[in-house]
Design a protein around this motif. Structure first.
Motif, PDB file in Angstrom:
ATOM      1  N   GLU A 113       0.825  -1.206   0.000  1.00  0.00           N
ATOM      2  CA  GLU A 113       0.000   0.000   0.000  1.00  0.00           C
ATOM      3  C   GLU A 113       0.862   1.261   0.000  1.00  0.00           C
ATOM      4  N   LEU A 114       2.012   1.212   0.677  1.00  0.00           N
ATOM      5  CA  LEU A 114       2.926   2.358   0.658  1.00  0.00           C
ATOM      6  C   LEU A 114       3.480   2.574  -0.748  1.00  0.00           C
ATOM      7  N   ILE A 115       3.825   1.495  -1.415  1.00  0.00           N
ATOM      8  CA  ILE A 115       4.323   1.591  -2.793  1.00  0.00           C
ATOM      9  C   ILE A 115       3.217   2.101  -3.713  1.00  0.00           C
ATOM     10  N   ARG A 116       2.018   1.603  -3.499  1.00  0.00           N
ATOM     11  CA  ARG A 116       0.879   2.053  -4.306  1.00  0.00           C
ATOM     12  C   ARG A 116       0.657   3.554  -4.121  1.00  0.00           C
ATOM     13  N   LYS A 117       0.740   4.018  -2.880  1.00  0.00           N
ATOM     14  CA  LYS A 117       0.558   5.453  -2.599  1.00  0.00           C
ATOM     15  C   LYS A 117       1.638   6.256  -3.322  1.00  0.00           C
ATOM     16  N   ALA A 118       2.877   5.792  -3.288  1.00  0.00           N
ATOM     17  CA  ALA A 118       3.962   6.486  -3.990  1.00  0.00           C
ATOM     18  C   ALA A 118       3.672   6.547  -5.484  1.00  0.00           C
ATOM     19  N   ASP A 119       3.216   5.447  -6.058  1.00  0.00           N
ATOM     20  CA  ASP A 119       2.891   5.411  -7.490  1.00  0.00           C
ATOM     21  C   ASP A 119       1.771   6.391  -7.828  1.00  0.00           C
ATOM     22  N   LEU A 120       0.775   6.483  -6.950  1.00  0.00           N
ATOM     23  CA  LEU A 120      -0.334   7.406  -7.182  1.00  0.00           C
ATOM     24  C   LEU A 120       0.143   8.859  -7.159  1.00  0.00           C
ATOM     25  N   PHE A 121       1.031   9.181  -6.221  1.00  0.00           N
ATOM     26  CA  PHE A 121       1.580  10.536  -6.172  1.00  0.00           C
ATOM     27  C   PHE A 121       2.372  10.845  -7.443  1.00  0.00           C
ATOM     28  N   ARG A 122       3.142   9.881  -7.899  1.00  0.00           N
ATOM     29  CA  ARG A 122       3.924  10.100  -9.123  1.00  0.00           C
ATOM     30  C   ARG A 122       2.994  10.290 -10.328  1.00  0.00           C
ATOM     31  N   GLN A 123       1.901   9.545 -10.368  1.00  0.00           N
ATOM     32  CA  GLN A 123       0.942   9.715 -11.462  1.00  0.00           C
ATOM     33  C   GLN A 123       0.290  11.089 -11.398  1.00  0.00           C
ATOM     34  N   ALA A 124      -0.050  11.543 -10.198  1.00  0.00           N
ATOM     35  CA  ALA A 124      -0.642  12.872 -10.046  1.00  0.00           C
ATOM     36  C   ALA A 124       0.335  13.947 -10.519  1.00  0.00           C
ATOM     37  N   ALA A 125       1.621  13.754 -10.284  1.00  0.00           N
ATOM     38  CA  ALA A 125       2.638  14.704 -10.752  1.00  0.00           C
ATOM     39  C   ALA A 125       2.701  14.707 -12.277  1.00  0.00           C
ATOM     40  N   LYS A 126       2.650  13.531 -12.883  1.00  0.00           N
ATOM     41  CA  LYS A 126       2.674  13.440 -14.357  1.00  0.00           C
ATOM     42  C   LYS A 126       1.448  14.126 -14.952  1.00  0.00           C
ATOM     43  N   ASP A 127       0.311  13.939 -14.323  1.00  0.00           N
ATOM     44  CA  ASP A 127      -0.914  14.561 -14.815  1.00  0.00           C
ATOM     45  C   ASP A 127      -0.823  16.085 -14.729  1.00  0.00           C
ATOM     46  N   TYR A 128      -0.204  16.586 -13.671  1.00  0.00           N
ATOM     47  CA  TYR A 128      -0.011  18.026 -13.502  1.00  0.00           C
ATOM     48  C   TYR A 128       0.841  18.570 -14.641  1.00  0.00           C
ATOM     49  N   VAL A 129       1.931  17.884 -14.933  1.00  0.00           N
ATOM     50  CA  VAL A 129       2.828  18.313 -16.008  1.00  0.00           C
ATOM     51  C   VAL A 129       2.107  18.262 -17.348  1.00  0.00           C
ATOM     52  N   ALA A 130       1.372  17.184 -17.595  1.00  0.00           N
ATOM     53  CA  ALA A 130       0.639  17.052 -18.859  1.00  0.00           C
ATOM     54  C   ALA A 130      -0.391  18.164 -19.009  1.00  0.00           C
ATOM     55  N   THR A 131      -1.104  18.480 -17.936  1.00  0.00           N
ATOM     56  CA  THR A 131      -2.095  19.554 -17.982  1.00  0.00           C
ATOM     57  C   THR A 131      -1.423  20.898 -18.221  1.00  0.00           C
ATOM     58  N   ASP A 132      -0.314  21.128 -17.537  1.00  0.00           N
ATOM     59  CA  ASP A 132       0.431  22.372 -17.693  1.00  0.00           C
ATOM     60  C   ASP A 132       0.912  22.528 -19.141  1.00  0.00           C
ATOM     61  N   GLU A 133       1.418  21.445 -19.724  1.00  0.00           N
ATOM     62  CA  GLU A 133       1.877  21.484 -21.111  1.00  0.00           C
ATOM     63  C   GLU A 133       0.710  21.735 -22.060  1.00  0.00           C
ATOM     64  N   GLN A 134      -0.426  21.102 -21.794  1.00  0.00           N
ATOM     65  CA  GLN A 134      -1.604  21.297 -22.642  1.00  0.00           C
ATOM     66  C   GLN A 134      -2.075  22.738 -22.584  1.00  0.00           C
ATOM     67  N   ILE A 135      -2.100  23.317 -21.417  1.00  0.00           N
ATOM     68  CA  ILE A 135      -2.515  24.723 -21.275  1.00  0.00           C
ATOM     69  C   ILE A 135      -1.543  25.619 -22.038  1.00  0.00           C
ATOM     70  N   GLY A 136      -0.248  25.334 -21.930  1.00  0.00           N
ATOM     71  CA  GLY A 136       0.754  26.110 -22.665  1.00  0.00           C
ATOM     72  C   GLY A 136       0.549  26.027 -24.165  1.00  0.00           C
ATOM     73  N   GLN A 137       0.259  24.833 -24.659  1.00  0.00           N
ATOM     74  CA  GLN A 137       0.003  24.661 -26.092  1.00  0.00           C
ATOM     75  C   GLN A 137      -1.271  25.391 -26.522  1.00  0.00           C
ATOM     76  N   ASP A 138      -2.302  25.294 -25.694  1.00  0.00           N
ATOM     77  CA  ASP A 138      -3.554  25.982 -26.010  1.00  0.00           C
ATOM     78  C   ASP A 138      -3.353  27.491 -26.040  1.00  0.00           C
ATOM     79  N   LEU A 139      -2.599  28.024 -25.099  1.00  0.00           N
ATOM     80  CA  LEU A 139      -2.329  29.463 -25.068  1.00  0.00           C
ATOM     81  C   LEU A 139      -1.514  29.888 -26.289  1.00  0.00           C
ATOM     82  N   GLN A 140      -0.569  29.062 -26.651  1.00  0.00           N
ATOM     83  CA  GLN A 140       0.268  29.375 -27.799  1.00  0.00           C
ATOM     84  C   GLN A 140      -0.566  29.389 -29.089  1.00  0.00           C
ATOM     85  N   ARG A 141      -1.443  28.420 -29.242  1.00  0.00           N
ATOM     86  CA  ARG A 141      -2.333  28.377 -30.410  1.00  0.00           C
ATOM     87  C   ARG A 141      -3.278  29.573 -30.421  1.00  0.00           C
TER      88      ARG A 141
END
Length: 145
Positions: A113-141
């Motif tokens: 469960e501790l490993i699972r929690k770590a994986d979930l946090f890492r996924q949430a970080a990836k999602d943040y980066v992906a959203t940030d990149e998408q917003i940047g692309q949308d603003l640029q367009r």
């Protein structure tokens, strides 16, 4: 953070049954977190999420050491040859590991469960980066139109 997580849930557990119940609550919390991450409701600052994940992974490694130690208690020698001594040794072995509620079994579930929690946090970080990149692309367009 992980210490508070562990002591908050498992600190109030009494005996193996209590620890099993507390682990069930931890698994439910992780299920809820997983749903939030997969639905896009939870995105975390990558630095904070990765630091938290590192802590949970470190704690998981510590718990894994305890799993090994507890598993080593399955065999208890030196209690004698009498039937009652053999029965007692068997009971100690079952407390160490019985496939589901022994000390080693519960600790392994906690580690997972501790490993699972770590994986979930890492996924949430990836999602943040992906959203940030998408917003940047949308603003640029939008600025090019």
């Amino acid at each position: 953070m992980a210490d508070a997580y562990l002591s908050g849930e498992l600190g109030s557990a009494v005996g193996f049954a209590g620890a099993g119940a507390a682990l069930g609550a931890i698994a439910q919390q992780n299920d809820q977190l997983s749903q939030q991450v997969s639905s896009g409701q939870l995105k975390m600052n990558p630095d904070a999420a990765n630091k938290a994940a590192d802590v949970y992974e470190s704690k998981a490694m510590e718990v894994n050491q305890l799993v090994r130690l507890a598993a080593g208690l399955e065999r208890v020698d030196g209690l004698g040859e009498y039937g009652s001594a053999q029965e007692l040794a068997s009971k100690f072995g079952l407390k160490a590991s019985n496939g589901s509620t022994g000390a080693a079994d519960l600790l392994a579930k906690l580690r997972d469960e501790l490993i699972r929690k770590a994986d979930l946090f890492r996924q949430a970080a990836k999602d943040y980066v992906a959203t940030d990149e998408q917003i940047g692309q949308d603003l640029q367009r939008g600025s090019q139109a």
